[in-house]
Design a protein around this motif. Structure first.
Motif, PDB file in Angstrom:
ATOM      1  N   GLU A 199      -1.340   7.325  -6.637  1.00  0.00           N
ATOM      2  CA  GLU A 199      -0.510   6.587  -5.676  1.00  0.00           C
ATOM      3  C   GLU A 199      -1.116   5.245  -5.299  1.00  0.00           C
ATOM      4  OE1 GLU A 199       2.043   8.600  -2.204  1.00  0.00           O
ATOM      5  OE2 GLU A 199      -0.035   9.274  -2.278  1.00  0.00           O
ATOM      6  N   MET A 200      -2.449   5.195  -5.228  1.00  0.00           N
ATOM      7  CA  MET A 200      -3.124   4.009  -4.714  1.00  0.00           C
ATOM      8  C   MET A 200      -2.939   2.792  -5.628  1.00  0.00           C
ATOM      9  SD  MET A 200      -4.234   5.021  -1.787  1.00  0.00           S
ATOM     10  CE  MET A 200      -2.739   6.028  -1.762  1.00  0.00           C
ATOM     11  N   TYR A 201      -2.606   3.007  -6.911  1.00  0.00           N
ATOM     12  CA  TYR A 201      -2.369   1.869  -7.795  1.00  0.00           C
ATOM     13  C   TYR A 201      -1.147   1.061  -7.352  1.00  0.00           C
ATOM     14  CZ  TYR A 201      -5.824   3.672 -11.107  1.00  0.00           C
ATOM     15  OH  TYR A 201      -7.001   4.088 -11.701  1.00  0.00           O
ATOM     16  N   ALA A 202      -0.228   1.711  -6.633  1.00  0.00           N
ATOM     17  CA  ALA A 202       0.993   1.027  -6.202  1.00  0.00           C
ATOM     18  C   ALA A 202       0.738   0.038  -5.071  1.00  0.00           C
ATOM     19  CB  ALA A 202       2.047   2.048  -5.773  1.00  0.00           C
ATOM     20  N   ILE A 203      -0.422   0.146  -4.397  1.00  0.00           N
ATOM     21  CA  ILE A 203      -0.652  -0.703  -3.227  1.00  0.00           C
ATOM     22  C   ILE A 203      -1.874  -1.600  -3.396  1.00  0.00           C
ATOM     23  CG2 ILE A 203       0.527   0.848  -1.631  1.00  0.00           C
ATOM     24  CD1 ILE A 203      -2.269   1.799  -0.685  1.00  0.00           C
ATOM     25  N   THR A 204      -2.419  -1.658  -4.607  1.00  0.00           N
ATOM     26  CA  THR A 204      -3.610  -2.477  -4.815  1.00  0.00           C
ATOM     27  C   THR A 204      -3.329  -3.641  -5.763  1.00  0.00           C
ATOM     28  OG1 THR A 204      -4.280  -0.804  -6.431  1.00  0.00           O
ATOM     29  CG2 THR A 204      -5.351  -0.743  -4.281  1.00  0.00           C
ATOM     30  N   HIS A 205      -4.187  -4.642  -5.656  1.00  0.00           N
ATOM     31  CA  HIS A 205      -3.998  -5.861  -6.458  1.00  0.00           C
ATOM     32  C   HIS A 205      -4.326  -5.636  -7.925  1.00  0.00           C
ATOM     33  CE1 HIS A 205      -3.920 -10.206  -7.263  1.00  0.00           C
ATOM     34  NE2 HIS A 205      -4.954  -9.971  -8.052  1.00  0.00           N
ATOM     35  N   GLY A 206      -5.368  -4.834  -8.188  1.00  0.00           N
ATOM     36  CA  GLY A 206      -5.795  -4.669  -9.565  1.00  0.00           C
ATOM     37  C   GLY A 206      -6.668  -3.451  -9.756  1.00  0.00           C
ATOM     38  N   VAL A 242       1.703  -2.260   0.770  1.00  0.00           N
ATOM     39  CA  VAL A 242       1.747  -1.100   1.666  1.00  0.00           C
ATOM     40  C   VAL A 242       3.091  -1.047   2.385  1.00  0.00           C
ATOM     41  CG1 VAL A 242       0.744  -0.043   3.735  1.00  0.00           C
ATOM     42  CG2 VAL A 242      -0.755  -0.998   1.963  1.00  0.00           C
ATOM     43  N   LEU A 243       3.542  -2.191   2.895  1.00  0.00           N
ATOM     44  CA  LEU A 243       4.818  -2.238   3.615  1.00  0.00           C
ATOM     45  C   LEU A 243       5.997  -2.069   2.657  1.00  0.00           C
ATOM     46  CD1 LEU A 243       4.125  -5.105   6.164  1.00  0.00           C
ATOM     47  CD2 LEU A 243       3.956  -2.647   6.525  1.00  0.00           C
ATOM     48  N   ASP A 244       5.913  -2.661   1.474  1.00  0.00           N
ATOM     49  CA  ASP A 244       7.031  -2.581   0.524  1.00  0.00           C
ATOM     50  C   ASP A 244       7.224  -1.167  -0.024  1.00  0.00           C
ATOM     51  OD1 ASP A 244       7.497  -5.260   0.853  1.00  0.00           O
ATOM     52  OD2 ASP A 244       6.512  -5.880  -1.012  1.00  0.00           O
ATOM     53  N   THR A 245       6.122  -0.463  -0.297  1.00  0.00           N
ATOM     54  CA  THR A 245       6.218   0.860  -0.927  1.00  0.00           C
ATOM     55  C   THR A 245       6.252   2.002   0.067  1.00  0.00           C
ATOM     56  OG1 THR A 245       3.807   1.108  -1.076  1.00  0.00           O
ATOM     57  CG2 THR A 245       4.927   0.003  -2.926  1.00  0.00           C
ATOM     58  N   ILE A 253      -7.596  11.221   5.448  1.00  0.00           N
ATOM     59  CA  ILE A 253      -6.764  10.561   6.449  1.00  0.00           C
ATOM     60  C   ILE A 253      -5.943   9.478   5.765  1.00  0.00           C
ATOM     61  CG2 ILE A 253      -8.314  11.035   8.379  1.00  0.00           C
ATOM     62  CD1 ILE A 253      -9.303   8.134   8.166  1.00  0.00           C
ATOM     63  N   ARG A 254      -4.856   9.092   6.411  1.00  0.00           N
ATOM     64  CA  ARG A 254      -4.038   7.964   5.970  1.00  0.00           C
ATOM     65  C   ARG A 254      -4.032   6.914   7.074  1.00  0.00           C
ATOM     66  NH1 ARG A 254      -1.131   8.136   0.724  1.00  0.00           N
ATOM     67  NH2 ARG A 254      -1.013  10.344   0.158  1.00  0.00           N
ATOM     68  N   ALA A 255      -4.166   5.672   6.680  1.00  0.00           N
ATOM     69  CA  ALA A 255      -4.098   4.580   7.652  1.00  0.00           C
ATOM     70  C   ALA A 255      -2.686   4.484   8.215  1.00  0.00           C
ATOM     71  CB  ALA A 255      -4.486   3.266   6.991  1.00  0.00           C
ATOM     72  N   PRO A 256      -2.522   4.194   9.496  1.00  0.00           N
ATOM     73  CA  PRO A 256      -1.185   4.050  10.070  1.00  0.00           C
ATOM     74  C   PRO A 256      -0.502   2.762   9.623  1.00  0.00           C
ATOM     75  CG  PRO A 256      -2.840   3.516  11.711  1.00  0.00           C
ATOM     76  CD  PRO A 256      -3.591   4.012  10.506  1.00  0.00           C
ATOM     77  N   ARG A 257       0.798   2.818   9.435  1.00  0.00           N
ATOM     78  CA  ARG A 257       1.575   1.670   8.967  1.00  0.00           C
ATOM     79  C   ARG A 257       1.518   0.494   9.937  1.00  0.00           C
ATOM     80  NH1 ARG A 257       6.495  -0.819   9.225  1.00  0.00           N
ATOM     81  NH2 ARG A 257       7.444  -1.444   7.232  1.00  0.00           N
ATOM     82  N   GLU A 258       1.408   0.796  11.227  1.00  0.00           N
ATOM     83  CA  GLU A 258       1.489  -0.248  12.247  1.00  0.00           C
ATOM     84  C   GLU A 258       0.463  -1.362  12.035  1.00  0.00           C
ATOM     85  OE1 GLU A 258       2.930   3.548  14.356  1.00  0.00           O
ATOM     86  OE2 GLU A 258       1.617   2.978  12.689  1.00  0.00           O
TER      87      GLU A 258
END
Length: 426
Positions: free
Chosen positions: A348-355, A379-382, A405-410
């Motif tokens: 999943e983390m590949y979807a929110i990282t630059h490279g 993070v906001l888009d996905t 844990i997951r970081a909160p979206r806020e």
């Protein structure tokens, strides 16, 4: 909630994609070496004898509560800044004893992250960019530790043992070796089953091997201290975590590029979670406590879990920890879950990282580089939130379990709102 930056940048000159490429390149090129061990007062920039550092976005003393407040009090007592608990509280109240945030001093703290003047710290230099990162020593595997909000005679004695026995031997060995390159060591540990956040067994062994020649040379001068130190290192797999944190801090601090939307720090306190963006300087963007899922030690229940700080997610910031958990499937026994879930989370983390990291690689993914460089826009888009491997603290102090844990979206929404205000929506 955020703290505004005082400087302005000409938004018209900012190419966000180019800024992110530069920030990522700086992170990927980092070359962290541990070069020394020294008391915090001697090496942390601007450190003062009456200062106690703790984790998370900085807050005024009255805002600290629960185990993090107790850890600050314990730090003051250990350093001899107060005679008893009430005296420590009065001196914090009056400002005689000061509170600071670890990140403001180029340091990172595990859980409550307490630093006092006499505590020895690892000094890590990023040889590519010249900046330093610091982290203090692991206290040992006893669940009651200062960084978990506990202070008693046993905690005091273990901290003194670190100061007087362990740190001098490790520091001398590092200096005799001319420093130890941490990046290749971490890369090898990933291939051996670590993710160097919640699992450091291989990395600790590899580090011990690196300093062994120097330690053998020292044995004739200090046989008792050398023996105690090597036994401590041999039986404490978590020892290397503090080195991976300092290496990550020295690497991430080099990411500063105006306009970048990549995350340069993640941390939490008793109040909540917070992030920094590489393009917005020292601003912290705060949100509620993280979302957690974990496995508790026998005799503990979910309602005991509490938050008292933590900056070990600096490892995830640079593509390690939860972003490399497919390297460490044995973690399921420690923090719960199943291999399939760990693999899915990592992918999943590949979807929110630059490279992808050019050095840190995952054997299970055909040696694909770890997902690196969290992009707040993605993070906001996905809707995918960064995942982190952590220890879980109890409301009465001490470690009561481990999990993810997951970081909160806020945090990301607030950060991007400020980014848009400064640099425009593009």
């Amino acid at each position: 909630m955020s703290t505004q930056i005082s400087t302005d940048t000409d938004a018209a000159t900012i190419d966000i994609d180019a800024a992110n490429a530069e920030a990522f390149a700086r992170l990927d090129a980092a070359d962290p070496w541990v070069i020394d061990v020294a008391p915090a007062r001697e090496v942390l920039p601007g450190f003062r004898d009456n200062l106690v550092l703790t984790s998370g976005a900085p807050m005024p003393w009255p805002a600290y509560s629960g185990g993090q407040r107790e850890a600050l009090i314990g730090g003051a007592l250990f350093e001899g800044l107060a005679t008893d608990r009430d005296d420590a509280i009065a001196k914090f109240d009056s400002g005689v004893i000061e509170v600071g945030g670890c990140h403001d001093y180029a340091a990172v703290g595990s859980l409550a992250g307490i630093y006092t003047a006499s505590m020895p710290v690892f000094v890590v230099v990023n040889r590519t960019h010249g900046n330093l990162g610091f982290c203090n020593f692991y206290e040992g595997k006893e669940p009651r530790r200062l960084n978990y909000g506990c202070y008693d005679d046993g905690v005091r004695d273990r901290l003194r043992h670190v100061n007087e026995v362990l740190a001098p031997v490790v520091g001398d060995a590092i200096r005799r070796q001319g420093g130890v390159a941490l990046k290749p060591l971490i890369a090898r540990a990933l291939r051996m089953g670590d993710e160097v956040h919640s699992r450091n067994a291989a990395a600790s062994i590899l580090f011990n091997r690196e300093i062994l020649p120097a330690v053998l040379d020292m044995a004739g001068q200090n046989i008792a201290g050398v023996r105690e130190t090597m036994l401590h290192l041999a039986e404490n797999d978590y020892f290397f975590l503090r080195l991976s944190m300092a290496a990550a801090k020295a690497s991430a601090d080099a990411m500063t590029v105006a306009g970048s939307t990549l995350v340069s720090a993640m941390a939490f306190s008793c109040r909540g979670f917070a992030i920094k963006l590489a393009g917005l300087g020292d601003t912290w963007f705060e949100g509620p406590p993280p979302i957690h899922q974990g496995k508790l030690f026998d005799g503990h229940t979910e309602d005991e879990i509490t938050w008292m700080g933590g900056e070990s997610p600096i490892t995830e910031t640079v593509g390690l920890g939860g972003f490399a958990q497919a390297c460490a499937l044995s973690l399921q026994e420690y923090q719960g879950g199943a291999p399939e879930v760990m693999i899915e989370r990592n992918q999943e983390m590949y979807a929110i990282t630059h490279g992808e990291n050019s050095t840190y690689r995952i054997p299970l993914f055909s040696f694909r580089g770890t997902p690196t460089g969290i992009d707040a826009r993605k993070v906001l888009d996905t809707g995918v939130l960064p995942v982190m491997d952590v220890g879980l603290a109890g409301r009465d102090g001490g470690q009561i379990g481990a999990g993810v844990i997951r970081a909160p979206r806020e945090c990301f929404a607030d950060a991007m709102a400020e980014h848009t205000r400064r640099f425009g929506d593009r």
